[in-house]
Motif scaffolding. Sequence first.
Motif, mmCIF file in Angstrom:
data_model
loop_
_atom_site.group_PDB
_atom_site.id
_atom_site.type_symbol
_atom_site.label_atom_id
_atom_site.label_comp_id
_atom_site.label_asym_id
_atom_site.label_seq_id
_atom_site.Cartn_x
_atom_site.Cartn_y
_atom_site.Cartn_z
ATOM 1 N N SER A 157 0.877 -1.278 0.167
ATOM 2 C CA SER A 157 -0.041 0.019 -0.009
ATOM 3 C C SER A 157 0.796 1.159 0.041
ATOM 4 O O SER A 157 0.433 2.197 -0.060
ATOM 5 N N LEU A 158 2.219 1.138 0.007
ATOM 6 C CA LEU A 158 3.081 2.530 -0.042
ATOM 7 C C LEU A 158 2.991 3.222 -1.117
ATOM 8 O O LEU A 158 3.306 4.189 -1.205
ATOM 9 N N VAL A 159 2.910 2.542 -2.350
ATOM 10 C CA VAL A 159 2.819 3.114 -3.627
ATOM 11 C C VAL A 159 1.531 2.545 -4.325
ATOM 12 O O VAL A 159 1.369 1.331 -4.523
ATOM 13 N N LEU A 160 0.751 3.468 -4.644
ATOM 14 C CA LEU A 160 -0.449 2.944 -5.222
ATOM 15 C C LEU A 160 -0.350 3.140 -6.676
ATOM 16 O O LEU A 160 0.099 4.254 -7.350
ATOM 17 N N ARG A 161 -1.124 2.205 -7.453
ATOM 18 C CA ARG A 161 -0.898 2.329 -8.868
ATOM 19 C C ARG A 161 -2.376 2.393 -9.550
ATOM 20 O O ARG A 161 -3.093 1.568 -9.291
ATOM 21 N N GLN A 162 -2.441 3.211 -10.651
ATOM 22 C CA GLN A 162 -3.498 3.407 -11.257
ATOM 23 C C GLN A 162 -3.220 3.733 -12.788
ATOM 24 O O GLN A 162 -2.428 4.340 -13.191
ATOM 25 N N ASP A 163 -3.978 2.610 -13.734
ATOM 26 C CA ASP A 163 -3.538 2.654 -14.901
ATOM 27 C C ASP A 163 -4.944 3.048 -15.887
ATOM 28 O O ASP A 163 -5.974 2.642 -15.439
ATOM 29 N N ASP A 164 -4.855 4.034 -16.798
ATOM 30 C CA ASP A 164 -5.802 4.586 -17.622
ATOM 31 C C ASP A 164 -5.284 4.986 -19.032
ATOM 32 O O ASP A 164 -4.455 5.931 -19.082
ATOM 33 N N ALA A 165 -5.570 4.324 -20.167
ATOM 34 C CA ALA A 165 -5.493 4.515 -21.257
ATOM 35 C C ALA A 165 -3.988 4.964 -21.671
ATOM 36 O O ALA A 165 -3.630 5.841 -22.141
ATOM 37 N N GLY A 166 -3.254 3.816 -21.229
ATOM 38 C CA GLY A 166 -1.516 4.120 -21.604
ATOM 39 C C GLY A 166 -0.820 4.718 -20.635
ATOM 40 O O GLY A 166 0.456 5.063 -20.611
#
Length: 262
Positions: free
Chosen positions: A6-15
């Motif tokens: 949870s220390l680094v959150l990742r979100q992916d959206d259209a490249g």
Amino acid sequence: MTDENSLVLRQDDAGVTTLTLNRPQARNALSRAMLKALHRAFDDIATDQAVRVVILAGAGPGFCAGHDLKEVRANQEDQTYAEALFAECAELMLAIVRLPKPVIARVHGIATAAGCQLVATCDLAITADDARFATPGVNIGLFCSTPMVALSRNVTPKQAMQMLLTGDPIDAATALRFGLVNEIVPAAGLEARTAALASQLAGKSPLTLAIGKAAFYHQLELPLAEAYDYSRQAMVRNLQTLDAQEGIAAFIDKRPPRWCGH
């Protein structure tokens, strides 16, 4: 105990992938666990063909306050800890530079010490108008020697020494004048403007961006004649790619290019 996942959150959206430092209660201070989590995230992205651009952001009231001084104090007499900490930090910065995709820092609040180093290491930086930047280690008897490496490659020597010797914070306007950031926007528009820039870059050929980023950082370290020789060879190789052929054809035909990444 904090879950390292949870220390680094990742979100992916259209490249576009957004990595968010997630220790808001500690102003996203870079503990060893945080450094490792962020390095793992960049390693994962390096081989993820779906990712074209990365945004690096911070949760809570600030971007990043640098190293975790509470953790440092608890291990201050352990030289092995200090060597590992600064080695891990250097490896992270190198991973960002070597990543074959552009990285944009989205800065708000404070970016101090190793947090300022992160901003200087990213390829581009968009900052809120109320952000502050500093390399204040001199004020606590610990000169910001590793942040100095990235800082001195972004701003002039006298500007870098001003920040390093005084430890005084600079505002967003000064950071822009120094060359530490690319653009200032109102805090309310920071996320939207950074997303728009990331989307623009995501529309470019990923192969061309990778070739160009690697060439940019490599030629900086070369004498002038060698830099031209290296860059000439890079352009020759780039010209042979399918994306370069497609891009030239699309320009002549007055149509949008269709990138294949080869």
